[in-house]
Write an enzyme that holds these catalytic residues in place. Structure first.
Site, PDB file in Angstrom:
ATOM      1  CG  ASP A   1      -1.460   2.637  -0.200  1.00 10.69           C
ATOM      2  OD1 ASP A   1      -2.193   2.581   0.798  1.00 10.69           O
ATOM      3  OD2 ASP A   1      -1.693   2.026  -1.248  1.00 10.69           O
TER       4      ASP A   1
ATOM      5  CG  ASP B   1      -7.106  -1.038   2.213  1.00  9.43           C
ATOM      6  OD1 ASP B   1      -8.340  -1.064   2.285  1.00  9.43           O
ATOM      7  OD2 ASP B   1      -6.452  -1.864   1.568  1.00  9.43           O
TER       8      ASP B   1
END
Ligand code: GLY
Length: 401
Positions: free
Chosen positions: A114, A177
């Site tokens: 991330d 994602d």
């Protein structure tokens, strides 16, 4: 003759109401940005008193904060940068810089995929708006850390480290994602001239395109690969209703992620995928009239299921970008995004100043299967909402030239 006259009257009135609608939207967006400035400044004042943390959500009357190591850490500083860009207000720049620096510890962190979200929203915006070499050096270092998670055999960046607890090296979970983290790598190649970052990003995008989508254009949330031979072991969900369902934020990440890939490469297959997934959402029989999706388009209790404003903001922001490309139906994508924004700026979704824990939007969902953050504000809903507002504003400015 009568018929032609009638058609002209109808066309004329449609045109007028179109202009009227655009004007009304402009006003709505302008006041939404004014509210955003007020809320985010107040949030910054509050957060200055909480050392080292970033605001995440507001639940049960309490603002929840997180450490820089949580995937959501970059959204608050990113929002401040976007508002600084919009207003030129030096106070916002000072806050943006202050909260961005709370994330510097991440530059050598290799424990998450991330980093794109965390570093690109904060340091990426900071460098884009100031050109300060300090921000650039953090971006470059973080891109190295992110690229270290790439596996040549799979052709992807590893998302999660969890799963097979007794044997974590056998694990290789990739979530949709992860497409959002590629922008950091594209930028790193531009900044350093090292094409490795871009090669890693494209490999990840290509393998994901091949493995993560269904024929109808929707995507799975998670693909579990064998890191030793690169084969797919399973396709699952973690935050959606079912392995086979359409988790809305996952669809939004796919639309946005492939839009970025198209911007950076001009490869038609990426735009085609972004549009195919968007059309799946747009034409879904469960898409509500206000175009703010349910948290999962296959959730069993629809219409009595929570909405997810965060998905709507990500889709709107991506559509505004698509509408600036030289594509057929650009106007249609812009109009769709406008209708999402019109819903979000209404009191149905936008909180009154001073309420909602100083977050902007209400009604997002973190993860229903984990019973976490249901029907709450989320800092990433606010970030992409502000990005969409800014992109709409940029489009207006460009067309007024
Ligand atoms: N990346 C986690 C989420 O979308 O909830």
């Amino acid at each position: 003759m009568k018929k032609i006259l009638l058609s002209l009257i109808i066309i004329g009135s449609l045109g007028l109401s179109g202009c009227g609608r655009r004007h009304a939207l402009k006003q709505e967006l302008k006041s939404a940005l004014a509210v955003a400035v007020e809320q985010e400044k107040a949030q910054a004042v509050r957060m200055e008193g909480i050392e080292g943390k970033l605001p995440r959500t507001f639940e049960n009357g309490e603002v929840k904060v997180d450490s820089p190591y949580n995937w959501v850490s970059g959204f608050f500083p990113g929002s401040l940068w976007l508002l600084y860009e919009y207003t030129g207000d030096e106070q916002l720049r000072t806050y943006a810089d202050e909260f961005t620096r709370r994330l510097e510890v991440l530059k050598d962190y290799k424990g998450t995929h991330d980093l794109g979200f965390m570093i690109f929203c904060s340091y990426g915006n900071a460098y884009r708006l100031t050109g300060d070499p300090y921000y650039k050096s953090v971006i470059e270092q973080a891109a190295e850390s992110l690229a270290s998670r790439f596996n040549e055999t799979v052709g992807c960046i590893r998302s999660w480290n969890t799963g097979r607890k007794e044997n974590p090296e056998l694990d290789f979970m990739v979530i949709i994602d992860n497409m959002m983290n590629l922008e950091l790598l594209f930028e790193a190649t531009k900044l350093t001239g090292d094409s490795t970052f871009c090669r890693v990003a494209l490999s990840h995008a290509d393998r994901t395109l091949k493995e993560q989508f269904r024929p109808d254009g929707s995507c799975f949330h998670v693909v579990d690969y064998d890191p030793q031979d690169g084969t797919v072991r399973s396709r699952q969900t973690a935050q959606g209703y079912a392995d086979s369902s359409a988790w809305s934020r996952g669809q939004a990440w796919a639309i946005y992620g492939y839009t970025v890939c198209y911007r950076e490469t001009g490869r038609q297959i990426y735009l085609d995928q972004a549009l195919k997934t968007f059309n799946f959402m747009k034409n879904h029989p469960h898409m509500p009239a206000d175009r703010v999706p349910y948290w999962d388009m296959d959730a069993p209790g629809i219409p009595n299921e929570p909405r997810d404003a965060s998905s709507a903001t990500v889709i709107a922001s991506a559509l505004y970008e698509i509408s600036t490309f030289d594509v057929p139906q650009a106007e249609e994508y812009r109009t769709y995004a406008d209708s999402i924004m019109s819903s979000l700026t209404s009191p149905d979704y936008t909180a009154a100043p001073g309420t909602n824990g100083l977050f902007l939007l209400m009604h997002s969902v973190g993860s229903i299967p984990h019973n976490s953050e249901i029907d709450v504000p989320l800092n990433y809903a606010d970030y992409y909402y502000m990005e969409a507002l800014k992109r709409r504003n940029d489009i207006d400015k460009a067309s007024n030239k």
